[in-house]
Design an enzyme around this catalytic site. Sequence first.
Site, mmCIF file in Angstrom:
data_model
loop_
_atom_site.group_PDB
_atom_site.id
_atom_site.type_symbol
_atom_site.label_atom_id
_atom_site.label_comp_id
_atom_site.label_asym_id
_atom_site.label_seq_id
_atom_site.Cartn_x
_atom_site.Cartn_y
_atom_site.Cartn_z
ATOM 1 N N LYS A 189 -59.942 32.369 27.462
ATOM 2 C CA LYS A 189 -60.453 32.925 28.721
ATOM 3 C C LYS A 189 -61.162 34.259 28.447
ATOM 4 O O LYS A 189 -60.669 35.079 27.667
ATOM 5 C CB LYS A 189 -59.274 33.138 29.659
ATOM 6 C CG LYS A 189 -59.602 33.613 31.055
ATOM 7 C CD LYS A 189 -58.311 33.697 31.885
ATOM 8 C CE LYS A 189 -58.544 34.104 33.317
ATOM 9 N NZ LYS A 189 -57.291 34.153 34.098
ATOM 10 N N SER A 220 -57.475 31.387 38.360
ATOM 11 C CA SER A 220 -58.692 31.942 37.845
ATOM 12 C C SER A 220 -59.079 31.422 36.461
ATOM 13 O O SER A 220 -60.238 31.537 36.066
ATOM 14 C CB SER A 220 -58.572 33.466 37.789
ATOM 15 O OG SER A 220 -57.545 33.839 36.880
ATOM 16 N N SER A 247 -52.659 31.502 37.867
ATOM 17 C CA SER A 247 -53.971 31.166 37.309
ATOM 18 C C SER A 247 -53.977 30.276 36.076
ATOM 19 O O SER A 247 -55.056 29.882 35.633
ATOM 20 C CB SER A 247 -54.727 32.446 36.970
ATOM 21 O OG SER A 247 -55.305 32.953 38.134
HETATM 22 N N1 GLN Z 1 -54.999 33.357 42.966
HETATM 23 C C1 GLN Z 1 -54.237 34.530 42.629
HETATM 24 C C2 GLN Z 1 -55.053 35.768 42.866
HETATM 25 O O1 GLN Z 1 -56.179 35.635 43.231
HETATM 26 C C3 GLN Z 1 -53.754 34.430 41.221
HETATM 27 C C4 GLN Z 1 -54.748 34.835 40.217
HETATM 28 C C5 GLN Z 1 -54.210 34.915 38.833
HETATM 29 O O2 GLN Z 1 -53.140 34.397 38.519
HETATM 30 N N2 GLN Z 1 -54.943 35.600 37.975
HETATM 31 O O3 GLN Z 1 -54.592 36.862 42.684
#
Ligand code: GLN
Length: 492
Positions: free
Chosen positions: A77, A152, A176
């Site tokens: 990532k 994400s 994410s």
């Molecule tokens: N969807 C969650 C957020 O927007 C989790 C994102 C993540 O785990 N990086 O914060």
Amino acid sequence: MDLTSLKQISKQLAEKTVSCRELTRYYLDRIAKYDPAVNAFVSLDADHAMKSALRIDELRASGQSLSPLAGIPISIKDILCTKRLPTTCGSKILNGYISPFDADVVERLNRADMIILGKTNLDEFAMGGSTETSAAGSSKNPWDLSRTCGGSSGGSAAAVAAGFSPVSIGTDTGGSIRQPAAFCGVCGLKPTYGRVSRYGLVAYASSLDQAGPFGNTVSDLAIMLETIGGHDGRDSTSLNLPLDDYSNFLESDSKTYTIGIVPEHLDSPGLDPEIKQSILEAIDVYKKLGFRIQELVLPHHRYAIPTYYIVAPSEASSNLSRFDGAHYGFRAKVDKATAAGESALVAMYKHSRSQGFGIEVKRRIMLGTYTLSAFYYDAYYLKALRVRRLIRNDYDRAFESVDAILGPTTPTPAFRLGEKVNDPVQMYLEDLYTVSANLAGIPAVSIPSGLHSTGLPLGMQLQGAPLSEAKLLSIANAFHREMSYQPRVAFG
Ligand code: GLN
């Protein structure tokens, strides 16, 4: 070539029935052919990957003993710092930024001689659940290009699902890794907080962020955790405790374990009925395998989303203050007219941040600045920290009587691109089942649990006590082995 698992790939390389060059070429060709449609990658290191493959082939030919993962391609990532490739975090504000150091995770992959093919797309600074907030445009779900691959770490999940790399590394602050794994029909693990070093992982919410692997099998997750986990003195929250032998533990007899289920979670109004059905079927599978099932109540779970959406933006507003146009990447051009009477320096900060950050990141910075402000600190941030402790206490109590908690990963299967991106609350609700593991710092894994009637993959989540990854993965593996569900490469 049998590319179904790391074990299979490693075996063929060791037996020299496949060379690293063939393997790397295979993945790079697939990326060249299909990634224009999927958009899983934001950068590629193709030439270096081929050179590394050649080097490993030569080392193997010379009889050198190599790591079992030597020469196996991987993607990571684009929030993990790399010296070789830009680190953008999916944001315009990091345009042109190249880190002077590698993240600890990257160093460990390099030490294992894995071949990093490139960096994968993500929601800007990992804020989102669909990769749609990325400055590089959204990634698509390889199962249905009109749908999100989740976020994400959507690029990583899509890369594994589309057969662009056998495994990938993502990060999980509130779901994410698990949510895109569920949407793309692959396995994903968020380890215990502190198990994997955060050194070189660009911070979103430091007390929640944790890197972890994606793979086609639970065994791939175990092998990757052995590779990227471990103590690192450069991260003060890194746990100085030995790793377990996760892959060998997978095959251990897990029949005496007790699995907890939370009936309230299965009765949430927003839960897709087919996801509920797949969890009920999974419970039956476990019962048949000899597991005990126990019903649980997690009384503070209902507060998890509001708690998370105070804690995470608070930390984000502080962490993201370093992106000011002076230190990293993008700097807005200001002249007398744009400065409009302000000092050139203040105008540069302002315009760099307002042009460099996207709308979701700005929303979170504003939220977090508000909840941390002197007047509201006690009412929001401090209260959220207290509730966070209660959420952890609920888990501690639960894990006195169960070995893992089974439930949905997401309330819905992969939704359509554009469906939720303009409705933040709807997007945040997708995190219903995942954020509490981050708030409590516990490990959680998402594995495929079947297919929806629309043909989309479904995932289920297993959560475990802190540092119980060995047991958690063996419980996940027991189900994974039973399922006729096979990993599917979405194209070609
Ligand atoms: N969807 C969650 C957020 O927007 C989790 C994102 C993540 O785990 N990086 O914060």
